[in-house]
Design a protein around this motif. Sequence first.
Motif, PDB file in Angstrom:
ATOM      1  N   UNK A  56      95.325  32.169  30.172  1.00 10.46           N
ATOM      2  CA  UNK A  56      94.144  31.603  29.521  1.00 10.46           C
ATOM      3  C   UNK A  56      93.927  30.156  29.905  1.00 10.46           C
ATOM      4  N   UNK A  57      92.689  29.714  29.846  1.00 10.81           N
ATOM      5  CA  UNK A  57      92.378  28.316  30.172  1.00 10.81           C
ATOM      6  C   UNK A  57      92.975  27.383  29.133  1.00 10.81           C
ATOM      7  N   UNK A 149      99.413  28.956  35.987  1.00 18.57           N
ATOM      8  CA  UNK A 149      98.101  28.689  36.586  1.00 18.57           C
ATOM      9  C   UNK A 149      97.467  30.010  37.004  1.00 18.57           C
ATOM     10  N   UNK A 150      96.299  30.300  36.454  1.00 16.03           N
ATOM     11  CA  UNK A 150      95.599  31.528  36.820  1.00 16.03           C
ATOM     12  C   UNK A 150      96.229  32.734  36.166  1.00 16.03           C
ATOM     13  N   UNK A 151      96.900  33.541  36.976  1.00 13.84           N
ATOM     14  CA  UNK A 151      97.521  34.752  36.458  1.00 13.84           C
ATOM     15  C   UNK A 151      97.934  35.693  37.577  1.00 13.84           C
ATOM     16  N   UNK A 165      97.853  39.193  27.750  1.00 12.95           N
ATOM     17  CA  UNK A 165      96.943  38.478  26.848  1.00 12.95           C
ATOM     18  C   UNK A 165      96.167  37.427  27.634  1.00 12.95           C
ATOM     19  N   UNK A 166      94.859  37.374  27.424  1.00 14.11           N
ATOM     20  CA  UNK A 166      94.022  36.252  27.872  1.00 14.11           C
ATOM     21  C   UNK A 166      93.503  35.572  26.613  1.00 14.11           C
ATOM     22  N   UNK A 200      92.041  40.386  25.093  1.00 14.08           N
ATOM     23  CA  UNK A 200      91.226  39.237  25.520  1.00 14.08           C
ATOM     24  C   UNK A 200      90.607  38.575  24.302  1.00 14.08           C
ATOM     25  N   UNK A 201      90.955  37.301  24.083  1.00 13.35           N
ATOM     26  CA  UNK A 201      90.467  36.555  22.933  1.00 13.35           C
ATOM     27  C   UNK A 201      89.255  35.694  23.213  1.00 13.35           C
TER      28      UNK A 201
END
Length: 416
Positions: A56-57, A149-151, A165-166, A200-201
């Motif tokens: 996640x960012x 970083x990223x995924x 999880x995002x 995804x949140x």
Amino acid sequence: MSELQHPTATSSLTTWLSYLESIHTSAIDLGLERVAAVADRAQLTKPAPIVITVAGTNGKGTTCALLESILQHAGYRTGVYSSPHLIHYNERVRIDGKWLDDAAHSKAFATIEKVRGETSLSFFEFGTLAALQLFKQHALDVVILEVGLGGRLDATNVVEHDVSVITSLALDHCDWLGDDINQIGYEKAGIFRADKPAVCGQPSPPASVAAHADSIGAELHQLGYQYHYTLTDDTWCWAAGAFELTALPIPAIPLQNAATALMALGVADLEIADTHISDGLASVSVPGRMQVVAKAPYTVFDVAHNPHAAAYLAEKLAECKAERGGHVHAVVAMLSDKDMAGTLACLDGIVDHWYPASLSVPRGAPADSLPVSASQQFASPSEAYQQALKYAEPARDCVVVFGSFHTVGQVMSELN
């Protein structure tokens, strides 16, 4: 040769960290081939029976912390890997909620050094493998991995995890992930696994997230569709399908992240009672994330370093300002490759007095490059912080330190 070039299991952690910084050509080197090869040789791809990976960012650290808190109240043995650290490298690995001593890290580094042979690893890749080695040694029930970083190409993605999880999706790290939100969504969804649950949140995420889940057969649970949350005065409610939790305590983290953590636990096939959830929510805390360090003046440390995080910070500072009736004094220092203008614009009309500081780290921005109106610039965040305290009225004003993990870490280190 010197100890710096060839550290051993008994070498100091400082020696090892210096060594890791010197053995690879770049600090960031996205890709899984090298790190996966070492992980396979060391048998580190499944460090616990249940592994939850969080991308996640923003919001990764708080989501991981709540997962850890609830699981510990439920009696599970946990391991958490997070980055970056604020002051001490040891912050990056927690076993049952506690840091490990320097010697444990040095021994884990020595193990990875022996296994890697001639394979070159970046600082983050080496540290990730060492964390997995520590988790493996401690025979844990659940391991929680925070993506760096990223995924898709992050070192944590070599692990065979059970829940993906995002937490959120926004523009950040554009030099590495690009400036297209759909591409960023695809990169973060790269942690999804076929036939495994993914959460995804991010409300209304880019289409690339669901598209990737569909393409590999991941079971996507999306905020606003498969699960929901509502705030009700001094409590909140969470629901997934017909299942509902009511009168939950409001945690010291964003509710969006808390709701996402609950969904992740809900699909993880773990035995968790309602009381464990309430106790975990009530006790969770994360250093450097809306961390209140003093009440007079009301002082908050927050690592917000992009517009998405700064918007949430602005919302909380506005509440503080309205409640106390005073001014907001903001100490800020940032990295030069961040969206400084976009981040600081989020606090227009909220901050009354700016204290811009230079950040003396690689990629650190000088104070005069920060687009804020200030009567004075400072050589360091600590110097700026002392000046803010000097001018803030204890009974009414708010002081915030933000802009980077480095900014908050430097001020916290001085205080400690």
